[in-house]
Write a protein that holds these residues in place. Structure first.
Motif, mmCIF file in Angstrom:
data_model
loop_
_atom_site.group_PDB
_atom_site.id
_atom_site.type_symbol
_atom_site.label_atom_id
_atom_site.label_comp_id
_atom_site.label_asym_id
_atom_site.label_seq_id
_atom_site.Cartn_x
_atom_site.Cartn_y
_atom_site.Cartn_z
ATOM 1 N N ILE A 181 45.511 42.290 32.869
ATOM 2 C CA ILE A 181 45.242 43.145 34.037
ATOM 3 C C ILE A 181 46.129 42.635 35.171
ATOM 4 O O ILE A 181 45.713 41.805 35.980
ATOM 5 N N PRO A 182 47.374 43.096 35.246
ATOM 6 C CA PRO A 182 48.321 42.566 36.237
ATOM 7 C C PRO A 182 47.853 42.662 37.690
ATOM 8 O O PRO A 182 48.229 41.827 38.513
ATOM 9 N N ALA A 183 47.007 43.626 38.015
ATOM 10 C CA ALA A 183 46.588 43.808 39.405
ATOM 11 C C ALA A 183 45.406 42.923 39.804
ATOM 12 O O ALA A 183 45.013 42.910 40.963
ATOM 13 N N ILE A 184 44.854 42.161 38.881
ATOM 14 C CA ILE A 184 43.678 41.351 39.200
ATOM 15 C C ILE A 184 44.075 40.180 40.100
ATOM 16 O O ILE A 184 45.194 39.670 40.023
ATOM 17 N N THR A 203 31.679 45.918 34.172
ATOM 18 C CA THR A 203 32.968 46.437 34.637
ATOM 19 C C THR A 203 34.059 46.035 33.645
ATOM 20 O O THR A 203 33.902 45.074 32.883
ATOM 21 N N HIS A 204 35.155 46.761 33.678
ATOM 22 C CA HIS A 204 36.282 46.443 32.800
ATOM 23 C C HIS A 204 36.801 45.027 33.082
ATOM 24 O O HIS A 204 37.039 44.247 32.156
ATOM 25 N N GLN A 205 36.980 44.708 34.367
ATOM 26 C CA GLN A 205 37.483 43.379 34.723
ATOM 27 C C GLN A 205 36.552 42.285 34.222
ATOM 28 O O GLN A 205 37.000 41.282 33.662
ATOM 29 N N ARG A 206 35.260 42.467 34.420
ATOM 30 C CA ARG A 206 34.272 41.466 33.994
ATOM 31 C C ARG A 206 34.321 41.286 32.481
ATOM 32 O O ARG A 206 34.252 40.173 31.971
ATOM 33 N N VAL A 223 41.994 30.616 33.452
ATOM 34 C CA VAL A 223 41.451 31.919 33.065
ATOM 35 C C VAL A 223 42.273 33.025 33.733
ATOM 36 O O VAL A 223 42.667 33.999 33.091
ATOM 37 N N PHE A 224 42.539 32.855 35.016
ATOM 38 C CA PHE A 224 43.324 33.843 35.766
ATOM 39 C C PHE A 224 44.678 34.084 35.113
ATOM 40 O O PHE A 224 45.115 35.232 34.961
ATOM 41 N N GLY A 225 45.359 33.024 34.699
ATOM 42 C CA GLY A 225 46.669 33.164 34.067
ATOM 43 C C GLY A 225 46.630 34.054 32.840
ATOM 44 O O GLY A 225 47.513 34.892 32.630
ATOM 45 N N LYS A 226 45.592 33.909 32.035
ATOM 46 C CA LYS A 226 45.472 34.728 30.816
ATOM 47 C C LYS A 226 45.017 36.151 31.142
ATOM 48 O O LYS A 226 45.489 37.105 30.538
ATOM 49 N N VAL A 227 44.089 36.291 32.096
ATOM 50 C CA VAL A 227 43.582 37.621 32.456
ATOM 51 C C VAL A 227 44.683 38.441 33.126
ATOM 52 O O VAL A 227 44.809 39.641 32.874
#
Length: 161
Positions: free
Chosen positions: A51-54, A21-24, A43-47
């Motif tokens: 991907i703002p909606a993640i 998946t794109h997110q993965r 990791v979340f902070g950088k992702v």
């Protein structure tokens, strides 16, 4: 992500039976670029910048999938919070008892340290050792049959002195 890294990730997903998946892929790419042993929150902070909606839950879920499939390894759970690493080379960890930062140390560097009284001795990176502890993670004899039912029992190990 370079074409070569993207291809390697696609192959990892195929080998592990994971949907690509794109997110993965973005989570994997971000983790590849992060030094050390990031927490899911880091990791979340950088992702999230990519991907703002993640959600944090999605990052956690994917990190756990990566751990279960062997793409990532968990740094010792005794250090307070979930920390993961991509470094698959044999090594140990230097854990700061104050800030909980974690650095890698190679087997050769650790063996070269020597001495039975590590207090006040410096390791690479200016790390002052207070004590040395090696975690051996695995399955106890009682848990092995449930996880590995077809495993042939090993001979009792000779106690280490």
């Amino acid at each position: 992500m370079t074409t070569q890294t993207a291809q390697a990730f696609r192959e990892l997903c195929m080998q592990q039976g994971l949907a690509l998946t794109h997110q993965r892929q973005v989570i994997y790419e971000v983790m590849q670029s992060m030094p050390g042993h990031p927490s899911p929150e880091e990791v979340f902070g950088k992702v999230k910048a990519l991907i703002p909606a993640i959600s944090l839950a999605t990052v956690y879920k994917n990190i756990h999938i990566f751990l279960a499939s062997g793409i990532l390894r968990e740094v010792s759970p005794h250090h307070g919070s979930l920390r993961v690493e991509m470094n698959s080379h044999p090594h140990h960890h230097l854990v700061c008892t104050q800030c909980r930062s974690i650095q890698d140390i190679s087997e050769a560097e650790l063996i070269g340290f020597g001495g039975s009284h590590p207090v006040q001795q410096m390791l690479p990176g200016g790390f002052l050792a207070q004590r040395i502890s090696v975690d051996v993670l695995g399955l106890c004899a009682r848990c092995q049959p449930a996880v590995m039912p077809s495993r042939i029992p090993m001979q009792e190990a000779v106690p280490m002195s």
